[in-house]
Design a protein around this motif. Structure first.
Motif, PDB file in Angstrom:
ATOM      1  N   GLU A   1       0.891  -1.158   0.000  1.00 36.20           N
ATOM      2  CA  GLU A   1       0.000   0.000   0.000  1.00 36.20           C
ATOM      3  C   GLU A   1       0.927   1.204   0.000  1.00 36.20           C
ATOM      4  OE1 GLU A   1      -3.709   1.778   2.586  1.00 36.20           O
ATOM      5  OE2 GLU A   1      -3.082  -0.255   2.994  1.00 36.20           O
TER       6      GLU A   1
ATOM      7  N   ILE B   1       1.844   4.104   0.785  1.00 38.35           N
ATOM      8  CA  ILE B   1       1.689   5.287   1.627  1.00 38.35           C
ATOM      9  C   ILE B   1       3.075   5.728   2.097  1.00 38.35           C
ATOM     10  CG2 ILE B   1      -0.671   4.839   2.369  1.00 38.35           C
ATOM     11  CD1 ILE B   1       0.424   3.351   4.769  1.00 38.35           C
ATOM     12  N   SER B   2       3.119   6.661   3.027  1.00 41.18           N
ATOM     13  CA  SER B   2       4.407   7.084   3.585  1.00 41.18           C
ATOM     14  C   SER B   2       4.430   6.750   5.064  1.00 41.18           C
ATOM     15  CB  SER B   2       4.595   8.581   3.400  1.00 41.18           C
ATOM     16  OG  SER B   2       4.648   8.882   2.030  1.00 41.18           O
TER      17      SER B   2
ATOM     18  N   GLU C   1      -3.474  13.780   9.424  1.00 44.29           N
ATOM     19  CA  GLU C   1      -3.686  12.751  10.439  1.00 44.29           C
ATOM     20  C   GLU C   1      -4.432  13.352  11.625  1.00 44.29           C
ATOM     21  OE1 GLU C   1      -3.030   9.838   9.647  1.00 44.29           O
ATOM     22  OE2 GLU C   1      -1.341   9.810   8.255  1.00 44.29           O
TER      23      GLU C   1
ATOM     24  N   ALA D   1       6.086   2.147   4.213  1.00 44.80           N
ATOM     25  CA  ALA D   1       4.768   1.814   3.650  1.00 44.80           C
ATOM     26  C   ALA D   1       4.203   0.593   4.359  1.00 44.80           C
ATOM     27  CB  ALA D   1       4.876   1.559   2.159  1.00 44.80           C
TER      28      ALA D   1
ATOM     29  N   THR E   1      -3.657   7.714   8.082  1.00 38.50           N
ATOM     30  CA  THR E   1      -3.521   7.515   6.638  1.00 38.50           C
ATOM     31  C   THR E   1      -2.169   6.883   6.329  1.00 38.50           C
ATOM     32  OG1 THR E   1      -4.797   9.515   6.372  1.00 38.50           O
ATOM     33  CG2 THR E   1      -3.711   8.684   4.413  1.00 38.50           C
ATOM     34  N   ASN E   2      -1.155   7.324   7.083  1.00 36.14           N
ATOM     35  CA  ASN E   2       0.211   6.836   6.863  1.00 36.14           C
ATOM     36  C   ASN E   2       0.692   6.051   8.081  1.00 36.14           C
ATOM     37  OD1 ASN E   2       1.005   8.351   4.282  1.00 36.14           O
ATOM     38  ND2 ASN E   2       0.111   9.934   5.590  1.00 36.14           N
TER      39      ASN E   2
END
Lengths: 534, 416
Positions: A82, A84-85, A125, A141, A237-238
């Motif tokens: 996925e 993301i960071s 966030e 990630a 989210t991350n």
């Protein structure tokens, strides 16, 4: 008798990586695993694709390896990542000096650390504690380890590799100081057989010590257990890391609709995957420094795995190096036997490459490693996807394609086109269709509903099997396989496996779910009893 | 002036208690929020199925007589349990949806996995005696019905009956809409469809070829949504066969029928049923409750009464709140005595052959079902606890959920 060039013991990330690498170089290899693929340490972690930043300050070379492998896995295994960071946050509890040194170390290792304005951070966030003082964006990630392992094995199989699951090594056969093969037993058939080989690689992780002992060799493995908590919400989210010296409960990794918090570090024996209430309490306490209202969120379950730490000295737990070691047992007088231990999921491919570089020349094979450039699975077939879209229930299409790859996906679409009932969603939480379950159940490596779970995510969502266990058993029973006969046992096995992770956190909303599960399976279906009528 | 009773909770216990209170002439108000567990658990009344060692109980009432406190039956008393069963049977009889069975025997009810479970009172759509006389058993499934597997039921029933009966299965196709834009089909959809002419005729014609001598058709709970026996009566005559529904996974149509029946009865008897009424707190002075308060859409409303009956359920229903190492009742702030360590709440296995500790956690009460503390001091003198909120029994293990619900409801209603 089976015969091959290399036998690999252990179906985790290390073993899988070595199997694929050897096969791509043209070396014949068989992997034996006593349970299911990835049922040990390799699926019992955060599911974090490290950026290396966590290790930058303590271990420069590990950090460099992580960032390089991070880039490679995002490419060759894009269906499992996925993208993301990861955000490193500094709370008032975290040391100022560490922050400055860490930034320098990351720069030296080539890991980007982009500062984030706090106002922007809380927009990205919103659940984060407002006490946070600084934040940096790094290229970590989330990675689906089950899916990646499954794809590595699929890929290896295409190159001619063999995998035997539920096959335990019970003896290492040697002659005149050289390995000749292994003796294995099948869990389901109790059949004992021998596999002859030129080389034996133990990639048994925390069980490496036990495997080595079969050949009277010594391996100083110190299994260190880490517990993790799965929340039934996407809290962030991350990936969220604490910006401090690596410690307990300082990483949150979002996966789909859930979030995993971990971990702990406790010295134990390799089979220990229990989680105590103290661990849960202490992780929640620390986790609250990152998300203040953490205790209000429903916990789905807990799980634990053992890090296969190798240490010849007295160090243990977080003081032990997280690097991997390859011990050639020739040093103790046995030729043709290597134990590979330690390391991280993120760097498993590199470990495999190093091991293969070491042994392939000894087998007379001088091919170069290509695992860093060849994708694990071929790209999604657009035409197949279009066919699928016409018949697939809403969200399941992309998930199923990336879980199963083109070949199995074709079977799934064919099955749905023939019979629309096969498009029924059996597991509503994870969007698993009946067709997908049937295709996976028909694989020769599948022996239980739990095996199907690891390949599809069946039962891993909100209901934790409450509704889908009944449906999954009903669906596989129709296939008439030897393992699908005793339906009462299938029900119990799967629900008990789910219960194990729920039990230490059975309170709040999760307790409601347990009451519902008992209401259905114990009250309505009476799976606990066999009262014969006649 | 009439006595005023407020009942909190609209599950089987609250509804049944409200019917009894109304029959006694009290001014009865039922505050309900959401639905009870009837649509989950099914509309059969389990009285007492298994003893503490997991042995099948043949005569529930005789066994109930031997139970000791803190089991709720021991507090209610075997006489009252018997009266409660009679009152329930009378209520269903008067409403033209009579239940079968008596408190002295357990029936073996077929399940959706082809096993049997002991239960005491069942609707006529689950007449378990029909198994004895049947020569042929035909398990009926439906195309598109998600949660029923006729083959699985068929195979497991055949294992049980061996050579004594012939078991087969058939799958019926009904004009149900399906596909990408439609939702899954549940037993409730089929029950509704069978109440239409189109659905009924389709069903009957497809079953016809499977009728043999002494055939018993085993079905998911689809014989109509409404609490009446119109469908089963006409089917039995027109196909000269018998029909029995299984105990299945939610949504439970048999439970829904019973819920509808109880709501009709309560309404007919003049009970004031207030929906979406979430009771959030109470006014208690000197162990006496004066009012309870609901909170909805930003407005607080008081309900004053002489007597209160709490039927809000256990953890599943929201009547009890569980936290790490703690459990409490939120309206009257009653602390439940639970172990500090979560590990002590349960056994390592979920299905373990003995009652689970956590299932027995609940509100301790005296013989009139009023809450008491751990020193046995009375906490509230005009509040009675009924149903799943009571301590001292694991209804899943012993199969006593709806039994304790109706017995405690009846007992509490007779006390006020």
């Amino acid at each position: 008798m089976l015969s091959t060039q290399v036998v690999i013991i252990g179906g985790g990330a290390t073993g899988a990586g070595i199997l694929r690498d050897l096969s791509m170089r043209g070396v014949k290899a068989i992997l034996v695993e006593r349970g299911d693929l990835g049922c040990g340490t390799s699926s019992r972690f955060h599911g974090l694709l490290h950026s290396g930043a966590r290790y930058a300050l303590k271990d420069h070379s590990a950090a460099v390896e992580c960032i390089n492998e991070n880039k490679i896995l995002r490419k060759i295994g894009k269906h499992c990542v996925e993208p993301i960071s990861s955000i490193f946050i500094k709370t008032p509890q975290d040391d100022d000096e560490y922050e400055q040194n860490w930034l320098k170390a990351c720069e030296k290792a080539g890991i980007s650390t982009d500062p984030i304005e706090l106002s922007r951070l809380f927009e990205m966030e919103p659940k984060l504690s407002r006490k946070i003082q600084a934040a940096y964006m790094c290229p970590g990630a989330a990675i689906d380890s089950f899916r990646m392992l499954w794809q590595i094995f699929d890929s290896a199989t295409q190159y001619g590799a063999k995998t035997l699951t539920y096959t335990e090594v019970i003896g290492i056969d040697t002659k005149k100081g050289k390995v000749e093969g292994v003796t294995v037993v099948n869990k389901y058939t109790n059949e004992i057989k021998k596999i002859a080989c030129d080389y034996l690689i133990s990639a048994a992780g925390p069980w490496c010590g036990r495997v080595a002992a079969l050949a009277d060799m010594h391996m100083s493995v110190k299994p260190s257990k880490g517990s993790l908590i799965t929340f039934n919400h996407r809290l962030c989210t991350n990936v969220i890391h604490r910006l401090h010296k690596p410690s307990d409960a300082d990483i949150f990794v979002p996966h789909g609709t859930a979030t995993i918090l971990g971990t702990t570090s406790i010295d134990t024996h390799p089979d220990d995957n229990t989680t105590s209430q103290e661990e849960v309490k202490s992780m929640l306490q620390i986790g609250k420094e990152t998300f203040e209202d953490l205790e209000d969120y429903r916990i789905l379950r807990v799980f634990a795995g053992c890090r296969p730490l190798y240490s010849e000295g007295l160090d243990s737990g977080r003081n032990t190096s997280r690097d991997f070691v390859a011990i050639d047992h020739q040093r103790d007088g046995l030729e043709g036997f290597i134990s590979v231990c330690g390391g991280k999921f993120t760097t498993h491919r590199l470990m495999a490459q190093k091991v293969c570089d070491l042994i392939c020349p000894r087998l007379g094979n001088f091919s170069k490693c290509t695992t860093d450039t060849v994708p694990l699975v071929e790209d999604t077939d657009i035409y197949l996807k279009r066919r699928g879209r016409r018949i697939f229930p809403s969200y399941a299409l992309d998930l199923t394609m990336s879980r199963q790859g083109n070949k199995r996906f074709l079977q799934i679409v064919n099955s749905m086109e023939k019979d629309k009932e096969k498009a029924e969603v059996v597991c509503e939480c994870e969007n698993v269709t009946r067709a997908e379950i049937e295709v996976v159940a028909n694989e020769s490596t599948t022996h239980s509903i739990s095996d199907i779970r690891r390949r599809t995510r069946l039962g891993m969502g909100t209901c934790q099997g409450t509704f889908c266990t009944y449906r999954a058993v009903g669906a596989v029973h129709k296939l008439g396989k030897a393992w699908t006969n005793n339906t009462q046992l299938l029900f119990k096995d799967f629900l008990e496996a789910r219960w194990k992770g729920i039990r230490p956190v059975m309170y709040g909303n999760q307790m409601k779910d347990v009451e519902l599960t008992r209401g259905i399976y114990e009250v309505s279906l009476n799976i606990n009893h066999h009262d014969f009528k006649s | 002036m009439d006595k005023k009773v407020v009942i909190i909770g609209g599950g089987i216990a609250g509804l049944f208690a409200s019917c009894i209170c109304a029959t006694k002439g009290y001014e009865t108000t039922l505050l309900s929020y959401g639905t009870g567990a009837l649509t989950v658990a099914g509309g059969i009344i389990d009285l007492y199925g298994y003893d503490a060692n997991g042995n099948l109980v043949l005569d529930p009432l005789a066994h109930i007589k031997t139970l000791k406190e803190p089991h709720p039956y021991a507090k209610i008393g075997v006489k009252n349990v018997e009266l409660a069963v009679k009152a329930f049977l009378a209520l269903t009889h008067n409403a033209n949806y009579e239940y079968l069975g008596d408190a002295h025997s357990n029936q073996l009810v077929p399940t959706a996995i082809g096993t049997f479970k002991p239960s005491c009172l069942t609707p006529k759509t689950i007449d378990t005696s029909l198994f004895n006389q049947a020569k042929h058993i035909c398990v009926v499934g439906f195309e598109l019905l998600k949660d029923f597997f006729p083959n699985l039921v068929c195979e497991n029933l055949q294992k049980i009956f061996g050579d004594t009966k012939e078991v087969s299965s058939v799958t019926i196709g009904l004009p149900l809409k399906s596909g990408v834009e439609y939702r899954d089909v549940s037993a409730l959809d089929i029950a509704r469809l069978l109440e239409t002419n189109l659905g009924y005729l389709n069903f009957k014609e497809q079953l016809k070829p499977h009728v043999k001598e002494d055939t018993l058709f085993v079905l998911p709970p689809v014989l109509g949504e409404e609490p009446n026996y119109d469908l089963i009566d006409v089917l039995s005559i027109e196909l000269s066969s018998n029909f029995v529904e299984v105990s299945a996974i939610p949504p439970s149509v048999t439970g829904l029928r019973l819920e509808n029946l109880l709501i009709h009865e309560a309404t007919r008897l003049g009970v004031d049923i207030v929906e979406k009424a979430k009771v959030v707190e109470s006014d208690v002075q000197r162990r006496h409750c004066n009012e309870v308060y609901t909170y909805y859409a930003g407005r607080k409303k008081a309900y004053r009464a002489d007597e209160f009956i709490l039927a809000t359920g256990g953890v599943f229903g929201g009547g009890l709140i569980s936290k790490l190492g703690r459990m409490y009742e939120p309206i009257f702030n009653i602390e439940i005595n639970v172990p500090q360590n979560q590990q002590d709440w349960s056994y390592p296995y979920l299905f373990t052959g003995k009652p689970q500790p956590f299932a027995t956690y609940g509100i301790e009460v005296d013989k009139s079902l009023r809450p008491i503390d751990y020193r046995k001091n009375l906490l509230l003198d005009n509040v009675r606890i009924i149903g799943r909120g009571l301590a001292g029994y694991d209804f899943c293990f012993e199969k006593s959920g709806n039994g304790v619900a109706i017995a405690s409801a009846f007992h509490a209603a007779m006390q006020v």
